[in-house]
Design an enzyme around this catalytic site. Sequence first.
Site, PDB file in Angstrom:
ATOM      1  N   SER A  12      39.630  39.195  50.391  1.00  0.00           N
ATOM      2  CA  SER A  12      40.420  39.902  49.356  1.00  0.00           C
ATOM      3  C   SER A  12      41.945  39.270  49.367  1.00  0.00           C
ATOM      4  CB  SER A  12      40.476  41.471  49.133  1.00  0.00           C
ATOM      5  OG  SER A  12      41.350  41.977  48.536  1.00  0.00           O
ATOM      6  N   HIS A  37      37.795  37.239  46.781  1.00  0.00           N
ATOM      7  CA  HIS A  37      37.969  38.663  45.923  1.00  0.00           C
ATOM      8  C   HIS A  37      39.300  38.593  45.300  1.00  0.00           C
ATOM      9  CE1 HIS A  37      36.167  42.456  45.037  1.00  0.00           C
ATOM     10  NE2 HIS A  37      37.718  43.124  45.358  1.00  0.00           N
ATOM     11  N   ASP A  39      41.573  41.272  43.240  1.00  0.00           N
ATOM     12  CA  ASP A  39      42.081  42.670  42.829  1.00  0.00           C
ATOM     13  C   ASP A  39      42.815  42.649  41.633  1.00  0.00           C
ATOM     14  OD1 ASP A  39      40.058  44.100  44.674  1.00  0.00           O
ATOM     15  OD2 ASP A  39      41.334  43.301  46.235  1.00  0.00           O
ATOM     16  N   MET A  41      44.772  44.714  38.864  1.00  0.00           N
ATOM     17  CA  MET A  41      45.223  46.090  38.850  1.00  0.00           C
ATOM     18  C   MET A  41      46.247  45.978  37.553  1.00  0.00           C
ATOM     19  SD  MET A  41      45.619  47.461  42.773  1.00  0.00           S
ATOM     20  CE  MET A  41      44.545  46.854  43.830  1.00  0.00           C
ATOM     21  N   HIS A  70      37.498  41.554  40.525  1.00  0.00           N
ATOM     22  CA  HIS A  70      37.294  43.037  40.528  1.00  0.00           C
ATOM     23  C   HIS A  70      38.350  43.662  39.661  1.00  0.00           C
ATOM     24  CE1 HIS A  70      37.709  46.857  43.350  1.00  0.00           C
ATOM     25  NE2 HIS A  70      36.935  47.184  42.039  1.00  0.00           N
ATOM     26  N   MET A  72      40.251  46.342  38.194  1.00  0.00           N
ATOM     27  CA  MET A  72      40.697  47.747  38.029  1.00  0.00           C
ATOM     28  C   MET A  72      41.770  48.166  36.891  1.00  0.00           C
ATOM     29  SD  MET A  72      41.043  47.891  42.216  1.00  0.00           S
ATOM     30  CE  MET A  72      41.175  46.234  42.437  1.00  0.00           C
ATOM     31  N   MET A 141      32.830  51.437  46.158  1.00  0.00           N
ATOM     32  CA  MET A 141      34.290  51.515  46.790  1.00  0.00           C
ATOM     33  C   MET A 141      34.066  52.608  47.979  1.00  0.00           C
ATOM     34  SD  MET A 141      36.270  49.519  45.176  1.00  0.00           S
ATOM     35  CE  MET A 141      37.450  49.914  46.261  1.00  0.00           C
ATOM     36  N   ASP A 179      33.774  47.815  49.408  1.00  0.00           N
ATOM     37  CA  ASP A 179      35.119  47.139  49.534  1.00  0.00           C
ATOM     38  C   ASP A 179      36.127  48.359  49.769  1.00  0.00           C
ATOM     39  OD1 ASP A 179      37.393  46.118  48.703  1.00  0.00           O
ATOM     40  OD2 ASP A 179      37.095  45.952  46.505  1.00  0.00           O
TER      41      ASP A 179
END
Length: 229
Positions: A12, A37, A39, A41, A70, A72, A141, A179
Amino acid sequence: MSSAPRVLIAPSLLSADFANFAGAARAAREAGAELLHFDVMDGVFVPNITFGAQTVRALRHHSDALFDVHLMIVQPERYIEEFAQAGADIITVHAEACVHLQRVLAQIRECGVRAGVSLNPATPLSAIEYVVPDIDLLLIMTVNPGFGGQRFIPEMLRKIAHARAMLDEAGSEAWLEVDGGINGITTPMVVRAGARVLVAGSSVFGHPEGVRAGVEELRRAVWEAEERV
Ligand code: DX5
Ligand code: ZN
């Protein structure tokens, strides 16, 4: 044996040097990681802000890894097409962030991308029971999303095992991904519980001996688990 490994590793970028994502992506691939990966956000769904589709697009030229995005973010349906066009191979949305989850998953597949769904630690598996045919990846998660470097929540082992059983029972080929807090200690446990893709931030990019050592430590932990199955 030279067959593809059964368990895949997804470093990640959240724990990489934000001033050198291209170098981090290259190092992860050279160390043998199959996925990268991302992330994403928004400061609303989680209390942190990272980056968007532009970052995915910029890195597409630097890596042939599977790009595992991913999201979020709230109302992720607003950005699916943009991330698909940027070069995502897998787009994962949170069940908690989608009022019409089945529609969003279908939207991801319509863009020619693999559809993933993620569950926060407190969200029961029943939230996705009726969309199993619509998913290519289920992300459990193992910490509350938002930050890297948190401790693995042990109760999630039971959830991973239940998720494994749920997918197998449905005859689903969806990848089971975990994760949060994944390292050399937790890897054998999650692999034995049935995880297939390991997301790892701090244990890879924060490894004191470098990215290669971080990926190798996880790979060794996977072998350890598989030998004991
Ligand atoms: C957490 C992110 C994770 C994070 C994991 O919200 O979804 O992908 O990078 O970091 P580690 O591996 O350090 O727990
Ligand atoms: Zn993540």
